[in-house]
Design a protein around this motif. Structure first.
Motif, PDB file in Angstrom:
ATOM      1  N   ASP B  22       0.833  -1.207   0.000  1.00 48.18           N
ATOM      2  CA  ASP B  22       0.000   0.000   0.000  1.00 48.18           C
ATOM      3  C   ASP B  22       0.866   1.254   0.000  1.00 48.18           C
ATOM      4  O   ASP B  22       0.650   2.174  -0.788  1.00 48.18           O
ATOM      5  CB  ASP B  22      -0.921   0.007   1.234  1.00 48.18           C
ATOM      6  N   ARG B  25       2.552   1.736  -3.327  1.00 50.08           N
ATOM      7  CA  ARG B  25       1.609   2.225  -4.339  1.00 50.08           C
ATOM      8  C   ARG B  25       1.457   3.737  -4.219  1.00 50.08           C
ATOM      9  O   ARG B  25       1.580   4.468  -5.198  1.00 50.08           O
ATOM     10  CB  ARG B  25       0.242   1.549  -4.156  1.00 50.08           C
ATOM     11  N   ALA B  26       1.178   4.195  -2.998  1.00 54.08           N
ATOM     12  CA  ALA B  26       0.941   5.618  -2.777  1.00 54.08           C
ATOM     13  C   ALA B  26       2.175   6.440  -3.155  1.00 54.08           C
ATOM     14  O   ALA B  26       2.084   7.427  -3.890  1.00 54.08           O
ATOM     15  CB  ALA B  26       0.568   5.865  -1.314  1.00 54.08           C
ATOM     16  N   ARG B  43       6.729   4.848   5.823  1.00 59.16           N
ATOM     17  CA  ARG B  43       5.317   5.035   5.484  1.00 59.16           C
ATOM     18  C   ARG B  43       4.495   3.804   5.836  1.00 59.16           C
ATOM     19  O   ARG B  43       3.337   3.900   6.239  1.00 59.16           O
ATOM     20  CB  ARG B  43       5.201   5.347   3.995  1.00 59.16           C
ATOM     21  N   ASN B 104      -0.166   8.166 -12.472  1.00 61.31           N
ATOM     22  CA  ASN B 104       0.809   7.312 -11.815  1.00 61.31           C
ATOM     23  C   ASN B 104       2.197   7.507 -12.406  1.00 61.31           C
ATOM     24  O   ASN B 104       2.604   6.837 -13.343  1.00 61.31           O
ATOM     25  CB  ASN B 104       0.383   5.847 -11.954  1.00 61.31           C
TER      26      ASN B 104
END
Lengths: 190, 190
Positions: B22, B25-26, B43, B104
């Motif tokens: 996650d 990805r961010a 993170r 992205n």
DNA sequence: ACGCTAACGGACGCCGCCGTCCGGTTGGCT
DNA sequence: AGCCAACCGGACGGCGGCGTCCGTTAGCGT
């Protein structure tokens, strides 16, 4: 022009200054603005302290290095404006601008205000853009340039042009030329 | 799919794995691929060792993270190919592809093989490109797409699209959309 | 020829990232 | 409940960049 007067510098200091600028030009052009100060100093055959003494901020170094390119920008636009056929002039400006930026990665970064507080640059940039806008107005009047063209499109183009990378400079320029041709087609009135 | 089986992992390990993905990805989407492993670990609320244990190489992490986006790419192209009007389908692919890449940053880097040895990606990429080429062939046949269009033009477009940056994601997408529209005009037959 | 001072650059302390090691913790099976 | 292995993350040494300090060198003016 930079605030630092090259006068009243000792001969060896002046020589080092020149070498620093040469090294910066080469590295900035090839790698962009994010080369380390250290690397510039190494390439120039100079200690880090000397580099920092002459250019306390990378910003100062950058503005000094790219003054020439900024002038080249102006020159390109003025030449385009001088063309009796505004559309022809407009196309020329786009082609030449793309090539200039393709040849010099660092200049594009600087022009696009990677350094947001490079005020000298911002001023020159705005002047250049205003000139292009004037040329675009005349080109529209001939009916060759799309009526809905806006200056942002040109900035968009320059940003996009920056994204084009290649291993060799030659390939880079070829690709950039192709891109410029595509953009000209995009800007042409239907 | 990755070589590392998520089976035979303890529940807490699996949980951390998910959190790492996650976080990646961010961060990849927002900042591109050049975020430090440390930052990803922070993170994710995980120690560096845990991150490295699960994904010994950034490469592995990247391929795992962007499998979804790779599928999205395929889907976009397939949808375009399914359109009864090849030119319409072609335009759709361009618009959607630009938006996907605009959303992205990291995926664009990956797709453009910022990691030259991401073989999984290279394969998927080539397949996608081949599909687009087929669509382009049909679009040319309708006379709407320029006959001299080549696949390199599309790659050029994606590279260029990567150069477009903006402060907010919304602005980014708007700019990218505008760019896509320009490119479509450039690709349209005269 | 001499001295003064500008100029030089090696070295320093700081920071952040890299990939790894190891002592403590905890999930899961019996 | 109790054990054991899987798992965790703090900590480490190495590297490279940052901007600065200071002892030494060498240009230049007399």
């Amino acid at each position: 022009m930079t605030g630092r007067l090259p006068h009243s510098l000792r001969s060896d200091a002046l020589d080092n200054r020149e070498r620093i600028l040469d090294a910066s030009r080469a590295l900035f052009a090839a790698e962009g603005l994010d080369v380390s100060m250290r690397e510039i100093a190494r390439r120039a055959g100079v200690g880090p302290a000397t580099l920092y003494r002459r250019f306390p901020t990378k910003q100062l170094l950058v503005t000094e290095v790219f003054t020439d390119e900024m002038h080249a920008c102006h020159a390109i636009v003025e030449e385009g404006r001088a063309d009796p056929d505004p559309w022809r002039g407009f196309c020329l400006v786009i082609e030449r601008l793309c090539e200039l930026h393709a040849r010099n990665r660092g200049f594009t970064d600087a022009f696009m205000s990677a350094f947001p507080d490079a005020m000298d640059f911002a001023a020159g940039r705005e002047h250049t853009l205003a000139s292009i806008a004037e040329l675009a107005r005349r080109a529209k009047a001939t009916g060759r340039l799309r009526p809905d063209f806006v200056l942002d499109d040109l900035i968009l183009m320059l940003m996009a042009n920056r994204g084009i990378h290649a291993t060799s400079t030659a390939t880079q320029i070829t690709a950039s030329r192709r891109f410029a041709a595509l953009m000209i087609r995009a800007f042409q009135a239907p």
